[in-house]
Design a protein around this motif. Structure first.
Motif, PDB file in Angstrom:
ATOM      1  N   ASP A   1       0.810  -1.217   0.000  1.00 29.92           N
ATOM      2  CA  ASP A   1       0.000   0.000   0.000  1.00 29.92           C
ATOM      3  C   ASP A   1       0.844   1.268   0.000  1.00 29.92           C
ATOM      4  OD1 ASP A   1      -2.474  -1.270   0.005  1.00 29.92           O
ATOM      5  OD2 ASP A   1      -2.484  -1.503   2.178  1.00 29.92           O
ATOM      6  N   ARG A   2       2.059   1.182   0.496  1.00 32.72           N
ATOM      7  CA  ARG A   2       2.852   2.414   0.600  1.00 32.72           C
ATOM      8  C   ARG A   2       3.483   2.763  -0.742  1.00 32.72           C
ATOM      9  NH1 ARG A   2       7.415   2.617   4.667  1.00 32.72           N
ATOM     10  NH2 ARG A   2       5.882   1.637   6.037  1.00 32.72           N
ATOM     11  N   SER A   3       3.848   4.029  -0.893  1.00 37.34           N
ATOM     12  CA  SER A   3       4.409   4.482  -2.165  1.00 37.34           C
ATOM     13  C   SER A   3       5.926   4.392  -2.181  1.00 37.34           C
ATOM     14  CB  SER A   3       3.985   5.928  -2.448  1.00 37.34           C
ATOM     15  OG  SER A   3       4.480   6.788  -1.438  1.00 37.34           O
ATOM     16  N   GLY A   4       6.551   4.295  -0.992  1.00 35.56           N
ATOM     17  CA  GLY A   4       8.007   4.307  -0.932  1.00 35.56           C
ATOM     18  C   GLY A   4       8.596   3.013  -0.408  1.00 35.56           C
ATOM     19  N   ASP A   5       9.860   3.082  -0.008  1.00 30.86           N
ATOM     20  CA  ASP A   5      10.626   1.925   0.438  1.00 30.86           C
ATOM     21  C   ASP A   5      10.108   1.416   1.779  1.00 30.86           C
ATOM     22  OD1 ASP A   5      12.548  -0.019   0.444  1.00 30.86           O
ATOM     23  OD2 ASP A   5      14.265   1.348   0.531  1.00 30.86           O
ATOM     24  N   PHE A   6      10.550   0.214   2.154  1.00 30.95           N
ATOM     25  CA  PHE A   6      10.059  -0.408   3.380  1.00 30.95           C
ATOM     26  C   PHE A   6      11.073  -1.443   3.865  1.00 30.95           C
ATOM     27  CE2 PHE A   6       8.369  -2.534  -0.351  1.00 30.95           C
ATOM     28  CZ  PHE A   6       8.685  -3.859  -0.128  1.00 30.95           C
ATOM     29  N   GLY A   7      10.847  -1.953   5.065  1.00 29.87           N
ATOM     30  CA  GLY A   7      11.668  -3.022   5.599  1.00 29.87           C
ATOM     31  C   GLY A   7      13.084  -2.592   5.930  1.00 29.87           C
ATOM     32  N   ILE A   8      14.013  -3.546   5.862  1.00 28.16           N
ATOM     33  CA  ILE A   8      15.394  -3.280   6.256  1.00 28.16           C
ATOM     34  C   ILE A   8      16.062  -2.282   5.325  1.00 28.16           C
ATOM     35  CG2 ILE A   8      17.679  -4.371   6.263  1.00 28.16           C
ATOM     36  CD1 ILE A   8      16.516  -6.647   7.838  1.00 28.16           C
ATOM     37  N   SER A   9      15.657  -2.238   4.059  1.00 27.87           N
ATOM     38  CA  SER A   9      16.272  -1.269   3.143  1.00 27.87           C
ATOM     39  C   SER A   9      15.977   0.158   3.569  1.00 27.87           C
ATOM     40  CB  SER A   9      15.807  -1.513   1.709  1.00 27.87           C
ATOM     41  OG  SER A   9      14.406  -1.657   1.632  1.00 27.87           O
ATOM     42  N   VAL A  10      14.753   0.441   4.008  1.00 24.84           N
ATOM     43  CA  VAL A  10      14.458   1.803   4.457  1.00 24.84           C
ATOM     44  C   VAL A  10      15.028   2.037   5.858  1.00 24.84           C
ATOM     45  CG1 VAL A  10      12.190   1.515   5.595  1.00 24.84           C
ATOM     46  CG2 VAL A  10      12.691   3.594   4.335  1.00 24.84           C
ATOM     47  N   LEU A  11      15.154   0.984   6.673  1.00 22.35           N
ATOM     48  CA  LEU A  11      15.810   1.124   7.976  1.00 22.35           C
ATOM     49  C   LEU A  11      17.255   1.563   7.786  1.00 22.35           C
ATOM     50  CD1 LEU A  11      15.797   0.656  11.095  1.00 22.35           C
ATOM     51  CD2 LEU A  11      16.582  -1.668  10.612  1.00 22.35           C
TER      52      LEU A  11
ATOM     53  N   GLY B   1      16.758   3.329  17.321  1.00 24.48           N
ATOM     54  CA  GLY B   1      16.594   3.564  15.888  1.00 24.48           C
ATOM     55  C   GLY B   1      15.629   2.588  15.246  1.00 24.48           C
ATOM     56  N   VAL B   2      15.725   1.327  15.640  1.00 24.74           N
ATOM     57  CA  VAL B   2      14.797   0.329  15.088  1.00 24.74           C
ATOM     58  C   VAL B   2      13.387   0.599  15.586  1.00 24.74           C
ATOM     59  CG1 VAL B   2      14.226  -2.113  14.929  1.00 24.74           C
ATOM     60  CG2 VAL B   2      16.620  -1.394  14.911  1.00 24.74           C
ATOM     61  N   ALA B   3      13.251   0.912  16.883  1.00 23.59           N
ATOM     62  CA  ALA B   3      11.924   1.162  17.446  1.00 23.59           C
ATOM     63  C   ALA B   3      11.246   2.332  16.744  1.00 23.59           C
ATOM     64  CB  ALA B   3      12.029   1.434  18.942  1.00 23.59           C
ATOM     65  N   LEU B   4      12.015   3.359  16.418  1.00 24.27           N
ATOM     66  CA  LEU B   4      11.450   4.509  15.724  1.00 24.27           C
ATOM     67  C   LEU B   4      11.008   4.119  14.312  1.00 24.27           C
ATOM     68  CD1 LEU B   4      10.850   7.539  15.887  1.00 24.27           C
ATOM     69  CD2 LEU B   4      13.167   7.968  15.040  1.00 24.27           C
ATOM     70  N   ALA B   5      11.855   3.381  13.602  1.00 22.24           N
ATOM     71  CA  ALA B   5      11.513   2.965  12.242  1.00 22.24           C
ATOM     72  C   ALA B   5      10.293   2.052  12.230  1.00 22.24           C
ATOM     73  CB  ALA B   5      12.706   2.260  11.597  1.00 22.24           C
ATOM     74  N   ALA B   6      10.131   1.238  13.275  1.00 19.36           N
ATOM     75  CA  ALA B   6       9.004   0.308  13.331  1.00 19.36           C
ATOM     76  C   ALA B   6       7.669   1.017  13.478  1.00 19.36           C
ATOM     77  CB  ALA B   6       9.199  -0.683  14.473  1.00 19.36           C
ATOM     78  N   THR B   7       7.690   2.300  13.855  1.00 19.17           N
ATOM     79  CA  THR B   7       6.443   3.056  14.004  1.00 19.17           C
ATOM     80  C   THR B   7       6.049   3.788  12.730  1.00 19.17           C
ATOM     81  OG1 THR B   7       7.518   5.118  14.741  1.00 19.17           O
ATOM     82  CG2 THR B   7       7.012   3.465  16.430  1.00 19.17           C
TER      83      THR B   7
ATOM     84  N   ALA C   1      -1.138   5.042   4.190  1.00 19.54           N
ATOM     85  CA  ALA C   1      -2.056   4.136   3.490  1.00 19.54           C
ATOM     86  C   ALA C   1      -2.048   2.729   4.084  1.00 19.54           C
ATOM     87  CB  ALA C   1      -1.686   4.059   2.008  1.00 19.54           C
ATOM     88  N   GLU C   2      -1.224   2.505   5.114  1.00 16.13           N
ATOM     89  CA  GLU C   2      -1.025   1.155   5.618  1.00 16.13           C
ATOM     90  C   GLU C   2      -1.747   0.899   6.937  1.00 16.13           C
ATOM     91  OE1 GLU C   2       3.376  -0.159   4.088  1.00 16.13           O
ATOM     92  OE2 GLU C   2       3.253   1.130   5.843  1.00 16.13           O
ATOM     93  N   THR C   3      -2.162  -0.338   7.117  1.00 19.28           N
ATOM     94  CA  THR C   3      -2.717  -0.776   8.391  1.00 19.28           C
ATOM     95  C   THR C   3      -1.655  -0.595   9.474  1.00 19.28           C
ATOM     96  OG1 THR C   3      -4.111  -2.402   7.273  1.00 19.28           O
ATOM     97  CG2 THR C   3      -3.691  -2.749   9.630  1.00 19.28           C
ATOM     98  N   PRO C   4      -1.997  -0.001  10.615  1.00 20.41           N
ATOM     99  CA  PRO C   4      -1.014   0.179  11.690  1.00 20.41           C
ATOM    100  C   PRO C   4      -0.314  -1.130  12.045  1.00 20.41           C
ATOM    101  CG  PRO C   4      -3.011   1.403  12.184  1.00 20.41           C
ATOM    102  CD  PRO C   4      -3.311   0.598  10.956  1.00 20.41           C
ATOM    103  N   GLY C   5       0.998  -1.056  12.140  1.00 17.62           N
ATOM    104  CA  GLY C   5       1.805  -2.234  12.420  1.00 17.62           C
ATOM    105  C   GLY C   5       2.512  -2.777  11.196  1.00 17.62           C
ATOM    106  N   THR C   6       2.180  -2.251  10.010  1.00 20.78           N
ATOM    107  CA  THR C   6       2.761  -2.787   8.782  1.00 20.78           C
ATOM    108  C   THR C   6       4.270  -2.589   8.729  1.00 20.78           C
ATOM    109  OG1 THR C   6       0.700  -2.438   7.556  1.00 20.78           O
ATOM    110  CG2 THR C   6       2.702  -2.679   6.268  1.00 20.78           C
ATOM    111  N   ALA C   7       4.762  -1.434   9.137  1.00 20.83           N
ATOM    112  CA  ALA C   7       6.209  -1.186   9.092  1.00 20.83           C
ATOM    113  C   ALA C   7       6.949  -2.223   9.930  1.00 20.83           C
ATOM    114  CB  ALA C   7       6.524   0.225   9.581  1.00 20.83           C
ATOM    115  N   ALA C   8       6.422  -2.533  11.107  1.00 20.98           N
ATOM    116  CA  ALA C   8       7.060  -3.526  11.969  1.00 20.98           C
ATOM    117  C   ALA C   8       6.981  -4.917  11.353  1.00 20.98           C
ATOM    118  CB  ALA C   8       6.409  -3.520  13.345  1.00 20.98           C
TER     119      ALA C   8
END
Length: 450
Positions: free
Chosen positions: A231-241, A257-263, A268-275
């Protein structure tokens, strides 16, 4: 009067104009006229006094619309959650709006002097905007009536609010109608389906509104958390971390740093998707045969040594376990019913990714990551990425490859850029993923017209 459209997201962080005033009054306890006028002054003072432009325009559009007092009152009472009714203070809605118009007459924006060209303002035909807003009001009409009726509001208000909002959007002004509609949805906790939410986000993006104006406080009916849905338009996961650690202004600890990225769920995403996406990437790497040294090299390269785990006594596998732990903590907080899963690897795209990596290897191999300190040869970095593609996941490997192109500032031809975007589309990436991931690298001389 023609509305002076702006890139509102550069001016405001959230709501503005008459809808922002309604929101302030809705959150107040039994506001009187003095408090309402004080709130209006706060709205007008927003953005170093530029808030008066939108407030004045909203008021004037309603007054000039010719809509009856009953229509304006229905929309106003719904937008303020019935906290402020001018009739309680001896005037009608027209009288209240006239008083605001006298205090905040319509005026053009005081533009700051600039010394470089400004991008064009958002363009959206007024009739097209009005029709789109009216259509969304009709989608929500039944749920809005139910929400009003359930609240115990009396009189004819439950039956007339949707029609009032339609009339304002269709006959007064599309923007005013849109923001009042959003305010009413929030004040009465009207459920909004994901498809409608996406349309509202796209609509407000067209007119340049900041995202929080839509999603903050809206009762969005999120789809079940599913990391395979893009659903997102940009990067995600470890690459964006890795990109975040390379660009953090302040240096957080590894866990912070990880905790911040996980939020950082996309709007456009269901909460929790980044994590969930971080968890999936980390587990794929942990389950792969890649050595701890290779994983360490991989992280240091794609993060441009933004977090020197080798200097902190953390090897690559320990680092991944930390990412898994922090991601699971975040998921327990925001999606307790979700069980983290790792989906199947898309092996069908392994060969196209390897071909892209092999083609770029000569350019990557001549460069050094963090050449000024504790440099990592480009050959080592690209070899680690190739192992991810071959032995872990071509999707993750491709995202890390794009990230490495950015870190090592590899110039691209038009043909390469187009090919990278096309491969990204095959993985289902959002429209801005590839351009942002590679950092809009400059094109090679002589390739501009290919």
């Amino acid at each position: 009067m023609t509305r002076q459209r702006e890139r509102y997201g550069e001016l405001y962080e959230d709501d503005f104009g008459l809808s922002a005033l309604a929101g302030k009054l809705a959150s107040a306890t039994a506001p009187d006229v003095a408090q309402a006028l004080e709130s209006a002054a706060e709205v007008a003072a927003d953005c170093e006094g530029e808030g008066v432009v939108e407030l004045g325009a909203d008021v004037r559009y309603l007054l000039d619309s010719g809509l009856p007092n009953e229509t304006l009152r229905a929309a106003w009472l719904a937008a303020t959650h019935e906290r402020f009714d001018p009739a309680d203070f001896g005037t009608d809605l027209h009288g209240w709006l006239t008083r605001l118009a006298e205090l905040y007459p319509s005026r053009p924006r005081k533009r700051p002097q600039v010394y470089w060209p400004s991008p064009p303002h958002p363009e959206f035909a007024e009739e097209e905007l009005r029709a789109a807003v009216v259509a969304e009001v009709r989608v929500s009409a039944a749920e809005l009536r139910r929400a009003l009726a359930h609240s115990g509001v009396g009189g004819t208000l439950p039956a007339t609010v949707p029609e009032a909002l339609e009339a304002i959007a269709g006959q007064a002004d599309g923007e005013t109608g849109l923001r009042l509609f959003l305010r009413v949805l929030k004040e009465w906790a009207v459920p909004v389906g994901k498809e409608q939410y996406d349309r509202l986000m796209e609509l407000t993006s067209e007119v340049g509104y900041p995202g929080p104006l839509v999603h903050d406080g809206l009762d969005i009916q999120w789809l079940p958390l599913d990391p395979t849905r893009r659903d997102r338009s940009g990067d995600f996961g470890i690459s964006v971390l890795s990109e975040r650690f390379a660009t953090y202004w302040e240096e957080p600890t590894a866990r912070e740093g990880v905790a911040l990225a996980a939020t950082f769920d996309d709007s456009a995403e269901t909460p929790g998707t980044a994590a969930a996406l971080l968890f999936e990437d980390a587990v794929r790497l942990l389950n792969s045969p890649l050595s701890a040294d290779t994983l360490t090299t991989l992280w240091l390269a794609v993060s441009d040594r933004g977090l020197n785990i080798d200097q902190l006594g953390i090897d690559g596998r320990d680092w991944l376990r930390l990412i898994v732990d922090v991601s699971e903590e975040r998921l327990r907080d925001v999606a307790p019913s979700y069980t983290p899963v790792v989906g199947p690897v898309r092996t069908a795209l392994t060969q196209p990714v390897l071909e892209a990596v092999d083609e770029a290897t000569p350019d990557l191999a001549t460069r050094t990551v963090s050449a000024h300190r504790l440099g990592i040869p480009g050959t080592d970095a690209v070899d680690a990425v190739r192992e991810v593609v071959t032995h872990a996941d071509p999707d993750l490997g491709y995202r890390l490859f794009l990230r490495l192109l950015n870190v090592l500032s590899v110039p691209l031809t038009m043909n390469q850029y187009a090919a990278y975007r096309a491969l990204g589309e095959r993985f289902g990436y959002g429209a801005s993923h590839v351009p942002e991931a590679i950092g809009h690298r400059p094109l090679c001389p002589g390739e501009l017209t290919e």
